[in-house]
Design a protein around this motif. Structure first.
Motif, PDB file in Angstrom:
ATOM      1  N   SER A 465      58.981  20.246  90.419  1.00 38.83           N
ATOM      2  CA  SER A 465      60.327  20.756  90.530  1.00 38.83           C
ATOM      3  C   SER A 465      61.015  21.833  89.987  1.00 38.83           C
ATOM      4  N   TYR A 466      60.389  22.144  88.679  1.00 34.69           N
ATOM      5  CA  TYR A 466      61.234  23.316  87.806  1.00 34.69           C
ATOM      6  C   TYR A 466      60.367  24.610  87.916  1.00 34.69           C
ATOM      7  N   PHE A 467      59.185  24.454  88.651  1.00 31.43           N
ATOM      8  CA  PHE A 467      58.320  25.684  88.886  1.00 31.43           C
ATOM      9  C   PHE A 467      58.495  26.285  90.158  1.00 31.43           C
ATOM     10  N   TYR A 468      58.667  25.296  91.255  1.00 30.29           N
ATOM     11  CA  TYR A 468      58.529  25.797  92.653  1.00 30.29           C
ATOM     12  C   TYR A 468      60.009  26.083  93.077  1.00 30.29           C
ATOM     13  N   PHE A 469      60.432  27.084  93.964  1.00 30.65           N
ATOM     14  CA  PHE A 469      61.519  27.406  94.625  1.00 30.65           C
ATOM     15  C   PHE A 469      62.680  26.964  93.775  1.00 30.65           C
ATOM     16  N   CYS A 470      62.884  27.719  92.552  1.00 27.85           N
ATOM     17  CA  CYS A 470      63.955  27.292  91.801  1.00 27.85           C
ATOM     18  C   CYS A 470      64.334  28.722  91.195  1.00 27.85           C
ATOM     19  N   ASP A 471      65.416  29.426  91.769  1.00 29.66           N
ATOM     20  CA  ASP A 471      65.625  30.786  91.390  1.00 29.66           C
ATOM     21  C   ASP A 471      66.215  30.658  89.911  1.00 29.66           C
ATOM     22  N   GLU A 472      67.295  29.902  89.688  1.00 32.55           N
ATOM     23  CA  GLU A 472      67.848  29.688  88.372  1.00 32.55           C
ATOM     24  C   GLU A 472      66.750  29.161  87.242  1.00 32.55           C
ATOM     25  N   CYS A 473      65.746  28.411  87.502  1.00 32.15           N
ATOM     26  CA  CYS A 473      64.735  28.169  86.699  1.00 32.15           C
ATOM     27  C   CYS A 473      63.794  29.622  86.227  1.00 32.15           C
ATOM     28  N   HIS A 474      63.572  30.175  87.234  1.00 36.11           N
ATOM     29  CA  HIS A 474      62.606  31.324  87.075  1.00 36.11           C
ATOM     30  C   HIS A 474      63.336  32.311  86.284  1.00 36.11           C
ATOM     31  N   ARG A 475      64.597  32.480  86.363  1.00 36.10           N
ATOM     32  CA  ARG A 475      65.406  33.284  85.760  1.00 36.10           C
ATOM     33  C   ARG A 475      65.636  32.982  84.066  1.00 36.10           C
ATOM     34  N   HIS A 476      65.812  31.440  83.986  1.00 31.88           N
ATOM     35  CA  HIS A 476      65.893  31.147  82.699  1.00 31.88           C
ATOM     36  C   HIS A 476      64.454  31.279  81.962  1.00 31.88           C
ATOM     37  N   VAL A 477      63.311  31.189  82.827  1.00 31.46           N
ATOM     38  CA  VAL A 477      61.869  31.426  82.066  1.00 31.46           C
ATOM     39  C   VAL A 477      61.836  32.680  81.502  1.00 31.46           C
ATOM     40  N   PHE A 478      62.211  33.984  82.678  1.00 33.54           N
ATOM     41  CA  PHE A 478      61.962  35.232  82.295  1.00 33.54           C
ATOM     42  C   PHE A 478      62.966  35.420  80.915  1.00 33.54           C
ATOM     43  N   THR A 479      64.259  35.129  81.053  1.00 36.07           N
ATOM     44  CA  THR A 479      65.283  35.378  79.986  1.00 36.07           C
ATOM     45  C   THR A 479      64.534  34.661  78.568  1.00 36.07           C
ATOM     46  N   THR A 480      64.059  33.495  78.592  1.00 38.98           N
ATOM     47  CA  THR A 480      63.525  32.934  77.635  1.00 38.98           C
ATOM     48  C   THR A 480      62.619  33.603  76.643  1.00 38.98           C
ATOM     49  N   VAL A 481      61.359  34.337  77.676  1.00 35.81           N
ATOM     50  CA  VAL A 481      60.280  34.648  77.285  1.00 35.81           C
ATOM     51  C   VAL A 481      60.277  36.212  76.848  1.00 35.81           C
ATOM     52  N   PHE A 482      61.263  37.000  77.804  1.00 31.59           N
ATOM     53  CA  PHE A 482      61.339  38.367  77.808  1.00 31.59           C
ATOM     54  C   PHE A 482      62.553  39.010  77.318  1.00 31.59           C
ATOM     55  N   GLY A 483      63.402  38.102  77.164  1.00 32.86           N
ATOM     56  CA  GLY A 483      64.931  38.709  76.650  1.00 32.86           C
ATOM     57  C   GLY A 483      65.845  39.155  77.917  1.00 32.86           C
ATOM     58  N   PRO A 484      66.841  39.753  77.557  1.00 27.15           N
ATOM     59  CA  PRO A 484      67.483  40.458  78.689  1.00 27.15           C
ATOM     60  C   PRO A 484      66.813  41.230  79.401  1.00 27.15           C
ATOM     61  N   PRO A 485      67.254  41.219  80.963  1.00 27.54           N
ATOM     62  CA  PRO A 485      66.391  42.292  81.696  1.00 27.54           C
ATOM     63  C   PRO A 485      66.656  43.750  81.585  1.00 27.54           C
ATOM     64  N   GLN A 486      65.402  44.482  81.599  1.00 21.60           N
ATOM     65  CA  GLN A 486      65.852  46.100  81.189  1.00 21.60           C
ATOM     66  C   GLN A 486      65.334  46.601  82.349  1.00 21.60           C
ATOM     67  N   GLY A 487      64.632  46.288  83.245  1.00 23.88           N
ATOM     68  CA  GLY A 487      64.296  46.923  84.344  1.00 23.88           C
ATOM     69  C   GLY A 487      62.693  47.436  84.302  1.00 23.88           C
ATOM     70  N   PRO A 488      62.271  48.095  85.206  1.00 23.59           N
ATOM     71  CA  PRO A 488      60.846  48.681  84.988  1.00 23.59           C
ATOM     72  C   PRO A 488      60.955  50.020  84.128  1.00 23.59           C
ATOM     73  N   ILE A 489      59.657  50.422  83.545  1.00 20.28           N
ATOM     74  CA  ILE A 489      59.840  51.553  82.851  1.00 20.28           C
ATOM     75  C   ILE A 489      59.596  52.708  83.738  1.00 20.28           C
ATOM     76  N   GLU A 490      60.503  53.776  83.306  1.00 18.31           N
ATOM     77  CA  GLU A 490      60.665  54.822  84.311  1.00 18.31           C
ATOM     78  C   GLU A 490      59.230  55.725  84.012  1.00 18.31           C
ATOM     79  N   PRO A 491      58.751  56.363  85.101  1.00 13.82           N
ATOM     80  CA  PRO A 491      57.509  57.127  84.999  1.00 13.82           C
ATOM     81  C   PRO A 491      57.802  58.419  84.476  1.00 13.82           C
TER      82      PRO A 491
END
Length: 516
Positions: A465-491
């Protein structure tokens, strides 16, 4: 005529009835009732006595026959220790008991095996009969759908041993990624799973390059003739290098895919930035696990799941029969039945959703596209066999306290015991409290042997239930692991004609995600 009349009259007289005959031309015959009732009662009582005597004699005969048989058996099996029957039975029972003695370790400490196992076997047989009848009535409403094998659509790399490894990519390209993630899939899954339902916009927002691949023999990847967890980690390393992942990457594993993530932490720790694990599996026969921890894990599983684990460990040659009867039968089925899972409320609700069903069927079809049971048998054996390491071996080495001789000797011994460098990066484990597939006790064990692991306990969540098709779950995981979103690295290079914004090799997978 007179002779037979006299004979008839004499017979009737014996019953107490007087019969007179006056001939054909005389008056009609008369029946004179004398002591008729008395004669009939005496005759009935006589017949009753005879029947009672017969049954009594038969009963005594049967009783005596039973006693004789009992005496013969007692004399043959008990009274004579050197009897051939006794010797053959004793040898067979001792042999069977020795082979099945390993099962006693799953009994509670206060249970006597001789008393407990007959009850367990009886309950197991009754459960099989009950499940047989209930499954027929429950799923007879809608006929199962046929499995479809789709045309090849994956991207491939060739490994040094000549095998082809299939994969698909999502998110930003490797050269612009802030974070690269490699995902080994779980049992009865494929490269199409990745992070089920992950939004492309979320990957772009955090600058994530996501790579999911087929394990050997699954999907479009070639089988490995002698695969183990070491070769699994090596495949992961070759894939990352071939796709141009220059920096360290994150490994992500869900359920039994966590087994391959643990292997990467053990065998290629220098290439990993960290690990993200959702309800990760551990070896249920792990030697460093206490008896209580093992019991809390095993008690959550269905009887069939326990049975399949025992087969995988002791009699793996029987597994193909069960696989061909379930997910290799050519028909779709419920995940709960195909994988012999015990699921909670949230997981069952998720599996009833249309998006999950479409994803599950497509992912399963890709997993079994080679129609070969060997990869699944190999995966099942890996789960319950010796991994070649314990989770405690992943703990980074600590400098010994003090400068004494004993501390120096202890550190020398511990370093000599380690055959590969330890992993010192972050390990995140997300564990649902209502998970019955990988029970919460597993996360407790992980935190006990790896104290620096960050365990995130999810109240009321299940296995999927937390891993499949859960937008807020995925966002929470990324924020917890990677911190605030910074986008891709500019070439930094002006030549970007070969740059690809998103690479997803399977069109069906893209359409599934766009529906969410």
């Amino acid at each position: 005529m007179a002779d037979w009349e006299e004979d008839l009259a004499s017979l009737v007289t014996e019953s107490g009835i007087s019969y007179q005959y006056s001939g054909y031309g005389g008056a009609p015959a008369r029946v004179v009732e004398g002591e008729e009732s008395k004669g009939v009662e005496e005759q009935a009582e006589s017949l009753k006595d005879m029947m009672e005597g017969f049954f009594e004699a038969s009963r005594e005969l049967i009783v005596e026959l039973g006693k004789s048989c009992r005496d013969i058996l007692r004399h043959s099996l008990v009274g004579v220790e050197d009897s051939p029957i006794v010797r053959s039975l004793r040898t067979g029972c001792v042999s069977v008991a020795a082979r099945l003695e390993f099962l006693n370790e799953y009994l509670p400490e206060d249970r006597e095996p001789a008393h407990a196992w007959p009850v367990i076997v009886l309950v197991f047989l009754l459960a099989i009969v009950a499940s047989f009848f209930s499954s027929e009535s429950e799923y007879s409403i809608e006929p199962p759908r046929k499995v479809q094998i789709h045309p090849p659509s994956a991207s491939h790399i060739q490994l040094p041993d000549g095998r082809n490894l299939s994969y698909c990519r999502q998110g930003v390209p490797a050269e612009n990624a802030r974070f690269s993630m490699v995902v080994p899939h779980s049992f009865l899954s494929s490269r199409l799973s990745g992070i089920p339902g992950i939004k492309e916009s979320l990957l772009q927002e955090f600058g994530v390059h996501l790579v999911a691949y087929d394990l050997p023999g699954f999907g479009e990847s070639d089988p490995h003739p002698r695969r183990d967890l070491n070769s699994s980690a090596t495949d992961m390393l070759f894939l990352a290098n071939a796709l141009g992942i220059q920096d360290k990457f994150w490994v992500l594993g869900h359920s039994s895919g966590g087994m391959h993530a643990w292997a990467a932490l053990r065998y290629i720790p220098s290439k990993l930035a960290g690990a993200i694990l959702f309800a990760p599996m551990v070896n249920p026969y792990e030697s460093k696990m206490t008896k209580e921890e093992k019991h809390k894990i095993w008690v959550q599983w269905s009887s069939k799941r326990k049975f399949l684990y025992i087969l995988a460990r002791k009699f793996p040659s029987f597994l193909p029969y069960f696989y061909w009867k379930s997910f290799l039968s050519g028909e779709h089925g419920e995940p709960e039945n195909l994988l012999s899972l015990s699921l909670g409320k949230k997981d069952k609700a998720l599996m009833g959703e249309r998006a999950f069903k479409a994803f599950w069927e497509r992912n399963m079809e890709e997993s079994i596209r080679q129609r070969n049971s060997n990869p699944f048998v190999e995966e099942a054996i890996l789960q319950v066999s010796s991994w070649g390491f314990s989770l405690a071996d992943l703990q980074a080495s600590k400098s010994p306290e003090g400068n004494g001789f004993l501390n120096w000797l202890k550190s020398f011994y511990s370093l000599a015991e380690r055959k590969s460098p330890s992993f010192d990066g972050p390990i995140h484990v997300w564990q649902g409290t209502e998970d019955r597939v990988v029970p919460p006790t597993v996360a407790d064990y992980v935190q006990r042997v790896l104290p620096e692991t960050l365990v995130h306990r999810l109240s009321s969540e299940g296995h999927f239930s937390y891993f499949y098709f859960c937008d807020e779950c995925h966002r929470h995981v990324f924020t917890t692991v990677f911190g605030p979103p910074q986008g891709p690295i500019e070439p930094t290079d002006d030549s970007v004609e070969d740059q690809i914004t998103v690479e997803v090799s399977d069109g069906d997978l893209t359409s599934l995600f766009e529906q969410q």
